[in-house]
Scaffold this active site. Structure first.
Site, PDB file in Angstrom:
ATOM      1  N   ASP A 152       9.310   2.597   1.647  1.00  0.00           N
ATOM      2  CA  ASP A 152       8.134   3.325   2.145  1.00  0.00           C
ATOM      3  C   ASP A 152       8.013   3.051   3.638  1.00  0.00           C
ATOM      4  OD1 ASP A 152       5.619   4.117   2.951  1.00  0.00           O
ATOM      5  OD2 ASP A 152       4.607   3.469   1.121  1.00  0.00           O
TER       6      ASP A 152
ATOM      7  N   LYS B 246       2.804   9.850   8.800  1.00  0.00           N
ATOM      8  CA  LYS B 246       2.113   9.382   9.998  1.00  0.00           C
ATOM      9  C   LYS B 246       2.707   9.889  11.325  1.00  0.00           C
ATOM     10  CE  LYS B 246      -0.124   5.310   7.949  1.00  0.00           C
ATOM     11  NZ  LYS B 246      -1.547   5.516   8.164  1.00  0.00           N
TER      12      LYS B 246
ATOM     13  N   PHE C  58       0.864  -1.190   0.000  1.00  0.00           N
ATOM     14  CA  PHE C  58       0.000   0.000   0.000  1.00  0.00           C
ATOM     15  C   PHE C  58       0.897   1.234   0.000  1.00  0.00           C
ATOM     16  CE2 PHE C  58      -2.491   3.452   1.700  1.00  0.00           C
ATOM     17  CZ  PHE C  58      -3.673   3.327   0.984  1.00  0.00           C
TER      18      PHE C  58
END
Ligand code: PLP
Length: 403
Positions: A229, A258, A144
């Site tokens: 990532d 995040k 993702f």
């Protein structure tokens, strides 16, 4: 209540009736409205208390309303909230220096506002660095990487692509943890490989150490960038500053978001200086990226994380959580790194039902797949809170089992 009446209530200062808020239907209708948080605890508008073992999807790593982060945001809000990136500001510079140090040095940082934007920057950088004819980004099935059109195509979940064709060209996918498949995919059109150290949204599946090391070797042999990532895994979540540090590899590009702002929107794309140098003024930009308010939050986050050695806490708390989960008879497998953990439930238990039942019982977790629950609590979670969370879950699982 009619939409008009809802607007009237708002205008008169009454709390909003959530059913009538004009949101696009991109998220399932929420059943709870949170109004306050403190550490690992959330309260809803009826005063009910919840243990937050999701932390806003691995965002609030220092816990809700962390006093030093709150103070930094308040101070910056009274000082300087925003200037354009045509000018320098101190908070962003300090955050870039700290991130570069935590990543081993020798790199440069581009700031943005989210994980998808950090990956979008990495993809553009790879294309600029590769030059014409060398543009493709190879990522893994089950990955993702975001919801913009490019990061959606980088995301290795074809079912998410269907409705949004045509997607930008230049993306291909290979089997996860399969070095041979990657080897076959690296032709002369490939500029970069983009991987997560732990596939988070894909079900919490850590990379094999030999795989990550092999990817580094293959990328070196073929002259391809290795981009990692770390949007979900970065900044202590897995027990190291960055997930790839478990595997002793040094990537060329690292993306994050995040936890960086503990809830203030900020993302970053770090790259080795010679790679970052492919960008020239005018190649990439975003109005808010690294603006003083978000960067002041990130500066405070990094300061607290370093002082309190938060990655070490994620290691010990993660081991405790995994042990406790593994002792539940309805859990067939526990996987993850640090405090990014999934519990695979015994069939026919339905993870969505268990997550919904846990929420009603005062525990926030999510179903990362139809059969697995994800746990990503604040990294400062206490031993007592872990015990309490697993006790709640045990009760919910026992009730679900006899249904
Ligand atoms: N990359 C990874 C690994 C993620 O887990 C996510 C979000 O969950 C993203 C990228 C996208 O981040 P954002 O939702 O901030 O755009």
């Amino acid at each position: 209540m009619s939409p008009l009446a809802a607007v009237h209530r708002l205008a008169t200062g009454a709390p909003a009736d959530l059913e009538h808020c004009p949101f696009m239907p991109t998220y399932a209708a929420p059943t709870v409205q949170f109004v306050r948080g403190q550490g690992t605890i959330l309260w809803d508008r009826d005063g009910n208390r919840y243990l937050d073992f999701l932390a806003g999807l691995a965002v609030v790593s220092l816990g809700h309303a962390h006093p030093e982060v709150a103070e930094a945001i308040a101070r910056q809000a009274h000082t300087l909230v925003h200037v354009s990136n045509l000018f320098a500001t101190e908070p962003a510079c300090e955050v870039a220096l700290t991130l570069d140090r935590l990543l081993g040095g020798g790199g440069q940082v581009f700031f943005c506002n989210s994980g998808a934007e950090a990956n979008e920057a990495a993809i553009k950088l790879a294309r600029k660095w590769g030059g014409r004819g060398r543009y493709a980004v190879v990522s893994a099935y089950g990955s993702f990487h975001g919801r913009t059109l490019a990061t959606l195509h980088a995301t290795g979940q074809p079912q998410k692509h269907e409705a949004f064709q045509p997607l930008p060209e230049g993306f291909r996918h290979v089997a996860w943890n399969d070095l041979g498949a990657l080897d076959d995919a690296l032709d002369s059109s490939v500029a970069a490989v983009l991987l997560e150290p732990v596939q988070g949204e894909g079900g919490v599946h850590p990379a094999d150490e030999a795989y990550f090391r092999g990817v580094r070797r293959l990328c070196d042999e073929r002259g391809v960038l290795f981009m990692v990532d770390e949007v979900q895994t970065g900044l202590g979540r897995t027990g190291r500053w960055f997930g790839h540090q478990h595997f002793d590899v040094v990537p060329d590009v690292v993306t994050m978001a995040k936890a960086l702002g503990n809830g203030m929107p900020i993302g970053a794309c770090w790259a080795r200086r010679d790679v970052a140098g492919a960008f020239e003024p005018g190649d990439h930009a975003t109005t808010y990226g690294g603006q003083p308010l978000a960067a002041a939050a990130a500066r405070a986050v990094l300061k607290v994380m370093e002082r309190e050695n938060v990655p070490a806490r994620a290691t010990t708390a993660g081991a405790q959580l995994r042990d406790r989960l593994a002792s539940l008879p309805q859990v067939r497998e526990v996987r993850g790194l640090g405090l990014l953990v999934a519990a695979e439930l015994e069939p026919p238990l339905d993870a969505r039902r268990v997550a919904a039942g846990s929420l009603r019982a005062g525990l926030v977790v999510n179903a990362v797949s139809p059969s697995a629950l994800r746990f990503a609590p604040p990294l400062m979670v206490s031993d007592g809170e872990i015990d309490e969370a697993v006790t709640i879950l045990a009760q919910v699982l026992a009730e679900e089992e006899i249904r």
